[in-house]
Design a protein around this motif. Structure first.
Motif, PDB file in Angstrom:
ATOM      1  N   THR A   1       0.707  -1.218   0.027  1.00  0.00           N
ATOM      2  CA  THR A   1       0.165  -0.111  -0.119  1.00  0.00           C
ATOM      3  C   THR A   1       0.811   1.383  -0.019  1.00  0.00           C
ATOM      4  N   MET A   2       2.157   0.972   0.148  1.00  0.00           N
ATOM      5  CA  MET A   2       3.090   2.054   0.025  1.00  0.00           C
ATOM      6  C   MET A   2       2.927   3.147   1.178  1.00  0.00           C
ATOM      7  N   ASP A   3       2.627   2.532   2.324  1.00  0.00           N
ATOM      8  CA  ASP A   3       2.327   3.363   3.462  1.00  0.00           C
ATOM      9  C   ASP A   3       3.531   3.598   4.332  1.00  0.00           C
ATOM     10  N   THR A   4       4.340   4.730   4.354  1.00  0.00           N
ATOM     11  CA  THR A   4       5.384   4.795   4.818  1.00  0.00           C
ATOM     12  C   THR A   4       5.580   5.201   6.454  1.00  0.00           C
ATOM     13  N   ASN A   5       4.204   5.117   6.869  1.00  0.00           N
ATOM     14  CA  ASN A   5       4.152   5.412   8.429  1.00  0.00           C
ATOM     15  C   ASN A   5       5.125   4.795   9.392  1.00  0.00           C
ATOM     16  N   PRO A   6       6.097   5.365  10.113  1.00  0.00           N
ATOM     17  CA  PRO A   6       6.896   4.528  11.117  1.00  0.00           C
ATOM     18  C   PRO A   6       6.101   3.753  12.173  1.00  0.00           C
ATOM     19  N   LEU A   7       4.976   4.078  12.464  1.00  0.00           N
ATOM     20  CA  LEU A   7       4.297   3.305  13.499  1.00  0.00           C
ATOM     21  C   LEU A   7       3.933   1.849  12.948  1.00  0.00           C
ATOM     22  N   HIS A   8       3.976   1.468  11.600  1.00  0.00           N
ATOM     23  CA  HIS A   8       3.583   0.330  10.967  1.00  0.00           C
ATOM     24  C   HIS A   8       5.053  -0.600  11.358  1.00  0.00           C
ATOM     25  N   LEU A   9       6.113  -0.081  11.070  1.00  0.00           N
ATOM     26  CA  LEU A   9       7.370  -0.843  11.063  1.00  0.00           C
ATOM     27  C   LEU A   9       8.419  -0.720  12.129  1.00  0.00           C
ATOM     28  N   ASP A  10       8.134   0.243  12.837  1.00  0.00           N
ATOM     29  CA  ASP A  10       9.384   0.655  13.939  1.00  0.00           C
ATOM     30  C   ASP A  10       8.657   0.386  15.088  1.00  0.00           C
ATOM     31  N   PRO A  11       9.087  -0.579  15.964  1.00  0.00           N
ATOM     32  CA  PRO A  11       8.615  -0.731  17.169  1.00  0.00           C
ATOM     33  C   PRO A  11       8.768   0.406  18.251  1.00  0.00           C
ATOM     34  N   ALA A  12       9.801   1.194  18.010  1.00  0.00           N
ATOM     35  CA  ALA A  12      10.270   2.447  19.062  1.00  0.00           C
ATOM     36  C   ALA A  12       9.175   3.548  18.842  1.00  0.00           C
ATOM     37  N   ALA A  13       8.713   3.689  17.320  1.00  0.00           N
ATOM     38  CA  ALA A  13       8.032   4.806  16.963  1.00  0.00           C
ATOM     39  C   ALA A  13       6.446   4.505  17.629  1.00  0.00           C
ATOM     40  N   ALA A  14       6.145   3.129  17.449  1.00  0.00           N
ATOM     41  CA  ALA A  14       4.968   2.736  18.010  1.00  0.00           C
ATOM     42  C   ALA A  14       4.859   2.801  19.445  1.00  0.00           C
ATOM     43  N   ARG A  15       5.775   2.478  20.277  1.00  0.00           N
ATOM     44  CA  ARG A  15       5.841   2.686  21.636  1.00  0.00           C
ATOM     45  C   ARG A  15       5.515   4.246  21.998  1.00  0.00           C
ATOM     46  N   ALA A  16       6.482   5.021  21.287  1.00  0.00           N
ATOM     47  CA  ALA A  16       6.225   6.494  21.434  1.00  0.00           C
ATOM     48  C   ALA A  16       5.073   6.933  21.453  1.00  0.00           C
ATOM     49  N   ALA A  17       4.218   6.328  20.377  1.00  0.00           N
ATOM     50  CA  ALA A  17       3.025   6.898  20.208  1.00  0.00           C
ATOM     51  C   ALA A  17       1.749   6.136  21.097  1.00  0.00           C
ATOM     52  N   GLY A  18       2.239   5.420  21.915  1.00  0.00           N
ATOM     53  CA  GLY A  18       1.407   4.683  22.979  1.00  0.00           C
ATOM     54  C   GLY A  18       1.040   3.448  22.570  1.00  0.00           C
ATOM     55  N   PHE A  19       1.611   2.833  21.570  1.00  0.00           N
ATOM     56  CA  PHE A  19       1.148   1.257  21.216  1.00  0.00           C
ATOM     57  C   PHE A  19       2.063   0.301  21.842  1.00  0.00           C
ATOM     58  N   ASP A  20       1.813  -0.662  22.229  1.00  0.00           N
ATOM     59  CA  ASP A  20       2.797  -1.828  22.586  1.00  0.00           C
ATOM     60  C   ASP A  20       3.528  -2.274  21.497  1.00  0.00           C
ATOM     61  N   ASN A  21       2.944  -2.450  20.256  1.00  0.00           N
ATOM     62  CA  ASN A  21       3.660  -3.050  19.103  1.00  0.00           C
ATOM     63  C   ASN A  21       3.381  -2.154  17.870  1.00  0.00           C
ATOM     64  N   PRO A  22       3.984  -2.320  16.671  1.00  0.00           N
ATOM     65  CA  PRO A  22       3.762  -1.771  15.506  1.00  0.00           C
ATOM     66  C   PRO A  22       2.329  -2.029  15.080  1.00  0.00           C
ATOM     67  N   VAL A  23       1.695  -1.011  14.454  1.00  0.00           N
ATOM     68  CA  VAL A  23       0.148  -1.088  14.304  1.00  0.00           C
ATOM     69  C   VAL A  23      -0.126  -0.797  12.899  1.00  0.00           C
ATOM     70  N   ALA A  24      -1.224  -1.540  12.192  1.00  0.00           N
ATOM     71  CA  ALA A  24      -1.611  -1.718  10.867  1.00  0.00           C
ATOM     72  C   ALA A  24      -2.233  -0.684  10.433  1.00  0.00           C
ATOM     73  N   PRO A  25      -2.255  -0.319   9.128  1.00  0.00           N
ATOM     74  CA  PRO A  25      -3.381   0.622   8.578  1.00  0.00           C
ATOM     75  C   PRO A  25      -4.777   0.479   9.045  1.00  0.00           C
ATOM     76  N   PRO A  26      -5.621   1.562   8.927  1.00  0.00           N
ATOM     77  CA  PRO A  26      -6.735   1.436   9.413  1.00  0.00           C
ATOM     78  C   PRO A  26      -7.649   0.575   8.791  1.00  0.00           C
ATOM     79  N   LEU A  27      -7.616   0.263   7.111  1.00  0.00           N
ATOM     80  CA  LEU A  27      -8.248  -0.836   6.525  1.00  0.00           C
ATOM     81  C   LEU A  27      -7.729  -1.970   6.505  1.00  0.00           C
TER      82      LEU A  27
END
Length: 182
Positions: free
Chosen positions: A38-64
């Motif tokens: 899907t060419m989604d470059t949001n670091p929340l999807h692949l970078d565990p540190a970015a996901a944790r900094a945003a309040g998630f325990d793990n990387p997250v998938a795009p909404p759809l």
């Protein structure tokens, strides 16, 4: 007006299908492949540190992503094999909305009429997604090329902890092939 909508099909409005659960949890490889496709470059999807900094325990998938979570298992037949015996098969029966009984709309052609989405929470790596679809609305109307049946199917996606991820409503138009322009 030629009627396409029988009382039996109209009675399907409000019918919910079985809860269907993905055969596998969202893993890092599946997520990586999806975001690359899907060419989604949001670091929340692949970078565990970015996901944790945003309040998630793990990387997250795009909404759809939950819409694409219902993959078939290794030992299940390919549903597209039906095209071998019926080249006009539209793929809708059992594929678009697993768990819902098919509608008895004889001699009709299906068209996608749009999608509405409500997002509640992003799926995280490790989540197992379940879905339940419902025939939300079923009605007939007259179009430029003749009568059509509009079917709105609402699917609620949740994770294995019961948290609602998304509610996706797809609208489909069924019309008689003889009424279709050539």
């Amino acid at each position: 007006m030629t009627l396409l909508l029988s009382d039996n099909v109209k009675a399907m409005e409000g019918v919910k299908g079985d809860v269907v659960t993905s055969p596998q949890a969202l893993d890092e490889n599946t997520l990586r492949r999806f975001v690359h496709a899907t060419m989604d470059t949001n670091p929340l999807h692949l970078d565990p540190a970015a996901a944790r900094a945003a309040g998630f325990d793990n990387p997250v998938a795009p909404p759809l992503w939950p819409m694409h979570s219902m993959v078939r298992g290794l030992n299940f037949p390919d549903p597209l094999d039906a095209l071998g015996s019926d080249p006009d098969w539209d793929g809708a029966a059992g594929m678009l909305f697993p768990g819902l009984p098919p509608l008895d709309l004889p001699g009709t052609r299906m068209l996608n009429a749009g999608t509405e989405a409500e997002f509640y929470r992003l799926a995280e790596v490790g989540d197992v997604v379940s879905a339940q679809s419902e025939y939300h609305q079923v009605y007939e109307r007259e179009g430029r090329s003749g009568p059509m049946v509009v079917v709105r199917v609402r699917t609620t996606y949740s994770n294995h902890r019961g948290a609602r991820l998304a509610v996706i409503t797809m609208s489909l138009i069924y019309r008689n092939e003889m009424d279709s322009p050539s």
